[in-house]
Design a protein around this motif. Structure first.
Motif, mmCIF file in Angstrom:
data_model
loop_
_atom_site.group_PDB
_atom_site.id
_atom_site.type_symbol
_atom_site.label_atom_id
_atom_site.label_comp_id
_atom_site.label_asym_id
_atom_site.label_seq_id
_atom_site.Cartn_x
_atom_site.Cartn_y
_atom_site.Cartn_z
ATOM 1 N N ILE A 144 0.839 -1.207 0.000
ATOM 2 C CA ILE A 144 0.000 0.000 0.000
ATOM 3 C C ILE A 144 0.870 1.251 0.000
ATOM 4 N N HIS A 145 0.448 2.207 -0.788
ATOM 5 C CA HIS A 145 1.123 3.495 -0.862
ATOM 6 C C HIS A 145 0.529 4.390 0.225
ATOM 7 N N TYR A 146 0.947 4.147 1.470
ATOM 8 C CA TYR A 146 0.390 4.921 2.577
ATOM 9 C C TYR A 146 0.805 6.381 2.462
ATOM 10 N N GLU A 147 -0.156 7.256 2.727
ATOM 11 C CA GLU A 147 0.210 8.673 2.736
ATOM 12 C C GLU A 147 1.078 8.959 3.964
ATOM 13 N N HIS A 148 0.720 8.354 5.068
ATOM 14 C CA HIS A 148 1.533 8.484 6.281
ATOM 15 C C HIS A 148 2.093 7.127 6.657
ATOM 16 N N GLY A 149 3.409 7.065 6.773
ATOM 17 C CA GLY A 149 4.034 5.835 7.234
ATOM 18 C C GLY A 149 3.864 5.711 8.742
ATOM 19 N N LEU A 150 4.674 4.876 9.363
ATOM 20 C CA LEU A 150 4.578 4.696 10.807
ATOM 21 C C LEU A 150 4.772 6.049 11.506
ATOM 22 N N PHE A 151 3.987 6.291 12.536
ATOM 23 C CA PHE A 151 4.017 7.592 13.224
ATOM 24 C C PHE A 151 5.444 7.962 13.663
ATOM 25 N N LYS A 152 5.658 9.273 13.751
ATOM 26 C CA LYS A 152 6.913 9.780 14.312
ATOM 27 C C LYS A 152 6.775 9.804 15.824
ATOM 28 N N GLN A 153 7.790 9.343 16.507
ATOM 29 C CA GLN A 153 7.708 9.295 17.968
ATOM 30 C C GLN A 153 8.488 10.454 18.574
ATOM 31 N N GLU A 154 7.808 11.188 19.474
ATOM 32 C CA GLU A 154 8.522 12.197 20.275
ATOM 33 C C GLU A 154 8.292 11.870 21.735
ATOM 34 N N PHE A 155 9.133 12.416 22.594
ATOM 35 C CA PHE A 155 8.916 12.244 24.026
ATOM 36 C C PHE A 155 8.548 13.583 24.645
ATOM 37 N N GLN A 156 7.482 13.567 25.459
ATOM 38 C CA GLN A 156 7.140 14.757 26.235
ATOM 39 C C GLN A 156 7.103 14.352 27.684
ATOM 40 N N ASP A 157 7.997 14.927 28.467
ATOM 41 C CA ASP A 157 8.173 14.507 29.849
ATOM 42 C C ASP A 157 8.295 12.982 29.946
ATOM 43 N N GLY A 158 9.027 12.421 29.019
ATOM 44 C CA GLY A 158 9.286 10.982 29.057
ATOM 45 C C GLY A 158 8.225 10.119 28.418
ATOM 46 N N ARG A 159 7.098 10.712 28.073
ATOM 47 C CA ARG A 159 6.015 9.907 27.509
ATOM 48 C C ARG A 159 6.027 9.963 25.983
ATOM 49 N N GLN A 160 5.661 8.845 25.390
ATOM 50 C CA GLN A 160 5.611 8.803 23.920
ATOM 51 C C GLN A 160 4.447 9.631 23.397
ATOM 52 N N ILE A 161 4.761 10.486 22.438
ATOM 53 C CA ILE A 161 3.731 11.248 21.727
ATOM 54 C C ILE A 161 3.844 10.827 20.264
ATOM 55 N N ALA B 196 2.876 0.622 20.188
ATOM 56 C CA ALA B 196 1.577 0.851 19.550
ATOM 57 C C ALA B 196 0.822 1.871 20.397
ATOM 58 N N PRO B 197 0.199 2.886 19.757
ATOM 59 C CA PRO B 197 -0.404 3.982 20.522
ATOM 60 C C PRO B 197 -1.427 3.546 21.564
ATOM 61 N N GLY B 198 -2.086 2.405 21.341
ATOM 62 C CA GLY B 198 -3.092 1.973 22.315
ATOM 63 C C GLY B 198 -2.574 0.955 23.315
ATOM 64 N N TYR B 199 -1.286 0.717 23.335
ATOM 65 C CA TYR B 199 -0.726 -0.356 24.182
ATOM 66 C C TYR B 199 -0.191 0.273 25.469
ATOM 67 N N HIS B 200 -1.029 0.239 26.495
ATOM 68 C CA HIS B 200 -0.738 0.954 27.738
ATOM 69 C C HIS B 200 0.594 0.536 28.367
ATOM 70 N N MET B 201 0.775 -0.768 28.599
ATOM 71 C CA MET B 201 1.983 -1.205 29.316
ATOM 72 C C MET B 201 3.243 -0.844 28.542
ATOM 73 N N ALA B 202 3.195 -0.984 27.235
ATOM 74 C CA ALA B 202 4.376 -0.668 26.425
ATOM 75 C C ALA B 202 4.744 0.804 26.620
ATOM 76 N N LYS B 203 3.724 1.657 26.676
ATOM 77 C CA LYS B 203 3.998 3.087 26.847
ATOM 78 C C LYS B 203 4.504 3.383 28.257
ATOM 79 N N GLU B 204 4.024 2.609 29.226
ATOM 80 C CA GLU B 204 4.519 2.781 30.593
ATOM 81 C C GLU B 204 5.998 2.408 30.683
ATOM 82 N N ILE B 205 6.384 1.397 29.951
ATOM 83 C CA ILE B 205 7.790 0.960 29.994
ATOM 84 C C ILE B 205 8.688 2.052 29.377
ATOM 85 N N ILE B 206 8.235 2.656 28.309
ATOM 86 C CA ILE B 206 8.996 3.759 27.708
ATOM 87 C C ILE B 206 9.138 4.899 28.722
ATOM 88 N N PHE B 207 8.014 5.230 29.340
ATOM 89 C CA PHE B 207 8.020 6.322 30.318
ATOM 90 C C PHE B 207 8.997 6.009 31.450
#
Ligand code: AZC
Length: 828
Positions: free
Chosen positions: A155-172, A604-615
């Protein structure tokens, strides 16, 4: 640009080499005639663009030749259907594969430009999530390099995988706009547009002679516009294509509505249609479960199948020939809709009878399974199917009915449990279509991606299917392309190899064995380690630029880069870091080789524990990196926005590769291979391809720890009690309790508690605590070995030298011989 026929150095490979002057002229021409600028005005983006366009002239010539070569011979080709192709950047790779990297570097230097800087201007083509998508990218590189006729469809996605930034340690998550400045590598092919029906209803017409005939009256039609990306094989004998579909409204906007004044409504359909290829679902392993995702999958399969049949029909009129000319590989279950779509076209549109069409399908499709995680096995609700793809649901019902009657009932007469288990339809309150069952029932071969994984596919995932079809399930161990993952990303090591074993290791990675006798040669060790050091210096600069953290290149660079998932156990790494930190705080003279722990991972944006581990890792990093008491013995850096181009800098700089999944859960892994290839030592469990790596390298040259697949199963059967480990190991207990305090999140105790909870109260599904002690021991051994640099160098060389097997060329040869029965057609 003029091209010369032969490269003098390697006469076996026809190389479209250009002189420096020709390359300069090509680039300047593209600046002037292609981009309407000149060298005084152009910024680096424009220089990059012009260089790509100049390179394209070399590529297009070979593309046309390859096309004529394959079309003229009506060759059998493999069609690799994948919802993901994680391509990364193409300029440096294409230059290497065309073997014009050096000359281009020189040409640009003469024009006052640095090629490496220009390469950094290129946005990654991030059209994939992780392993599965990157594997597809390695495979199409190998297919072209080996001269196999192949097309990648995606698929010719207009947007590829999201860009990840950190804000106060949390994935945005931020949108990835990779085509903002256009993409010089792609060619639009409006002549091959496809129309794709959706929704609507099915009408049954009865014909006294022919019986029932089905007509699907679609409620909506999408237009699939193909974009071709040339895939240059190394040595440029073959240039295949990756064809990516973009969705558009079938009419730009509705004229009648427009004329009647409904400007807004006329645009609505357009934007609805474009949504289908707008975003890559950022889920790794879990099912998005949305109507849009189903439409996305169907849209891409329908476009691809129609395109395959269009090409087939150009040279064939006998449907018996289809399985002889066409192999379709389904990369996981995401492209499963290609099966009922081919059935539909053959029966409803081409008038074949059911048995003939089914026979063709069974000889055409093969399926690769990439994971055993139950949540990743795709299922769609029958209701949704009925609404979006009513005719396909009928076809699936019929495939299922015949399978249950003709195959299952014959093997296990009267066994309704077996039928319930193997049925494509899961009978529950919300009836579901199981895509994996449809794939296994249809495909003539099903493969896992590493030996242990393929065994588990047979014994645990599809045991009944294995009993029914004992020769269907096979193994093809994954591999990675040495062009990108060594030659291009690690020029220092590549040069050392060229000088030591000759430069054809790029095409025959088994030649790496040639460095094994050098493992104890102190001069060779020195050069090997100097290159590693230099790569670490480069990495340290990137770390400083992106995070501001200073790291010492004398420390052990201990790296874990992969998607963030609990089964990959970044949290186990985390508790090891806390253990070391605690030891240092309790005893500032604690004797350890300084360590830099590096992470890169998107959750994955909806994966709570994964985001907690990043934080948590970010919070721990803040604390550790600013704690002067520990005298720089420990640093923790989580690099934001992990992606292919960053990976290319991290693999060559790593000393330690963390491959620490719970045994039985990582199907293969491919990062593990990239690390070793670049001279890192592995700390890992006996899981996925780690097991085969240990066979090749020798287990004594890796740091293997933890429970084996069988021990994991035993422990789970007996009943795993994480609290036992917690209460019996005071150090572990103190580290986990630390997470409840506000030490890492001053003023906010408890912010990291979910990690502790997941490891205790919630049952520690991935057995981190069970493997903790043995993981610590492995790390002690790492620390001890690093003190002896010669011994370390020896092992690093033994690792790199043993990686011949883990080459995607070998994987592709396995697919070609075991599954596709494909022949090579390189340009003469
Ligand atoms: C991955 C597997 O998790 C990884 O172990 C393997 O190396 C890779 O595929 C390539 O085979 N799987 C995925 O990325 N995604 C899914 C849905 O399995």
């Amino acid at each position: 640009m003029a091209t010369k026929k032969m490269n003098k150095k390697t006469e076996s490979v026809a190389v479209p080499s250009v002189t420096c002057a020709e390359m300069q002229q090509g680039i300047i021409d593209r600046l002037h005639k292609g981009l309407a600028t000149d060298k005084n005005k152009a910024n680096n983006k424009a220089w990059w663009n012009a260089t790509c366009l100049a390179v394209n002239e070399l590529v297009f010539e070979k593309l046309t030749k390859t096309h004529h070569n394959h079309a003229g011979k009506d060759t059998r080709a493999v069609n690799y259907l994948s919802l993901e192709f994680l391509m990364g950047r193409l300029l440096s790779n294409n230059l290497q594969n065309l073997q014009v990297f050096k000359v281009t570097e020189e040409a640009l230097k003469g024009l006052g430009k640095d090629l490496y800087e220009l390469c950094d201007e290129e946005p990654d083509m991030a059209l994939g999530n992780g392993g599965l998508g990157r594997l597809a990218a390695c495979f199409i590189d190998s297919l072209a390099t080996l001269g196999y006729p192949a097309i990648g469809y995606g698929i010719h996605y207009e947007h590829g995988l999201f860009k990840q930034e950190f804000q106060d340690g949390r994935q945005i998550e931020r949108p990835d706009t990779w085509r903002e400045y256009g993409n010089p590598w792609e060619i639009c092919r409006p002549e091959s547009i496809q129309l794709i029906p959706l929704y609507g209803y099915v009408e049954t017409l009865y014909d006294p002679t022919e019986g029932a005939k089905k007509i699907w009256h679609a409620g909506q039609k999408l237009k699939g516009v193909p974009w071709d990306i040339p895939i240059v094989g190394y040595g440029a004998k073959t240039v295949n294509i990756l064809r990516l579909w973009e969705s558009r409204a079938s009419e730009a906007f509705d004229w009648d509505v427009f004329n009647a004044g409904g400007y807004v409504d006329s645009q609505a359909e357009k934007s609805r249609a474009e949504t289908v290829s707008k975003v890559l679902y950022p889920n790794d392993s879990t099912d998005a479960g949305k109507e849009l995702r189903l439409i996305q999958q169907y849209f891409f399969c329908a476009c691809s199948v129609k395109d395959i049949l269009r090409r087939f029909k150009r040279a064939n009129s006998d449907w018996n020939e289809l399985p002889k000319k066409v192999a379709i590989q389904l990369n996981d279950t995401h492209p499963t809709m290609a099966i009922p779509e081919l059935m539909r076209i053959l029966i409803d549109l081409e008038g074949l009878d059911w048995d003939f069409a089914w026979d063709i399908c069974q000889k055409t499709f093969a399926y690769t399974n990439h994971t055993l995680l139950p949540e990743a096995l795709e299922k769609w609700s029958v209701g949704l199917f009925e609404k979006v793809l009513p005719r396909h649901l009928e076809i699936i019902y019929e495939i299922n009915a015949q399978f249950l009657k003709n195959v299952v009932e014959k093997k296990w007469p009267g066994d309704d449990q077996k039928k319930a288990k193997l049925s494509i339809i899961e009978e529950s309150d919300n009836r579901m279509v199981r895509m994996a069952n449809l794939c296994v029932i249809t495909a003539y071969k099903v493969n896992g991606v590493a030996a242990v994984h393929s065994e588990l596919v047979k014994t645990d995932l599809f045991p009944e299917f294995h009993e029914l079809f004992p020769t269907k399930l096979v193994n093809v161990t994954n591999g990675v392309t040495p062009r990108r993952w060594l030659k291009t990303c690690n020029p220092g090591l590549a040069t050392l190899l060229d000088e030591t074993i000759g430069d054809d290791w790029v095409l025959n990675l088994d030649k790496l064995k040639g460095i094994l006798p050098k493992a104890t040669d102190s001069k060779f060790q020195q050069r090997f380690m100097d290159i590693k050091k230099q790569n670490k210096v480069e990495m340290a600069k990137i770390i400083k630029e992106t995070t501001g953290v200073e790291v010492s290149v004398d420390a052990i660079f201990d790296v874990q880069i992969k998607r963030l998932h609990e089964y990959k156990r970044q949290q186990l790494n985390l508790i090891h870091i806390l253990t070391l930190y605690k030891r240092l705080l309790e005893n500032p003279d604690y004797d350890m080789v300084p360590r830099v722990f590096l992470f890169g991972a998107k959750a994955a944006p909806g994966y709570h524990m994964a985001k907690e581990i990043i934080f948590a890792l970010n919070k721990i990093a803040d604390k550790v990196n600013n704690d002067t008491r520990i005298k720089d013995k420990l640093k923790v850096v989580f690099l934001p926005n992990y992606r292919v181009s960053l990976a290319e800098k991290m693999f060559p700089a790593a000393d330690i590769s963390e491959q620490i999944s719970t045994a039985g859960l990582e199907a293969s892994g491919t990062g593990n291979m990239k690390f070793s290839l670049n001279g890192a030592l592995t700390v890992g469990t006996m899981d996925g391809a780690n097991i085969e790596m240990a066979e090749e390298i020798g287990e004594q040259h890796m740091f293997i720890f933890g429970l084996s697949v069988d021990e994991v199963k035993d422990l789970k059967t007996k009943g795993y009690k994480p609290y036992d480990y917690y209460y019996n190991n005071p150090e572990l207990k103190s580290v986990l309790d630390w997470l409840d305090s506000d030490f890492f999140t001053p003023g906010h105790p408890g912010l990291l508690s979910d990690i502790k909870r997941s490891l205790l109260e919630w049952g520690d599904e991935y057995l981190c605590l069970a493997d903790y002690a043995s993981y610590l021991e492995a790390h002690q051994k790492i620390d001890a070995l690093y003190r002896d640099q010669a011994a370390w160098a020896e092992k690093a060389i033994l690792n790199a030298g043993a990686m011949g097997k883990f080459n995607s060329d070998r994987s592709i040869e396995d697919y070609a011989s075991k599954i596709w029965k494909l022949k090579k057609f390189p340009i003469a």
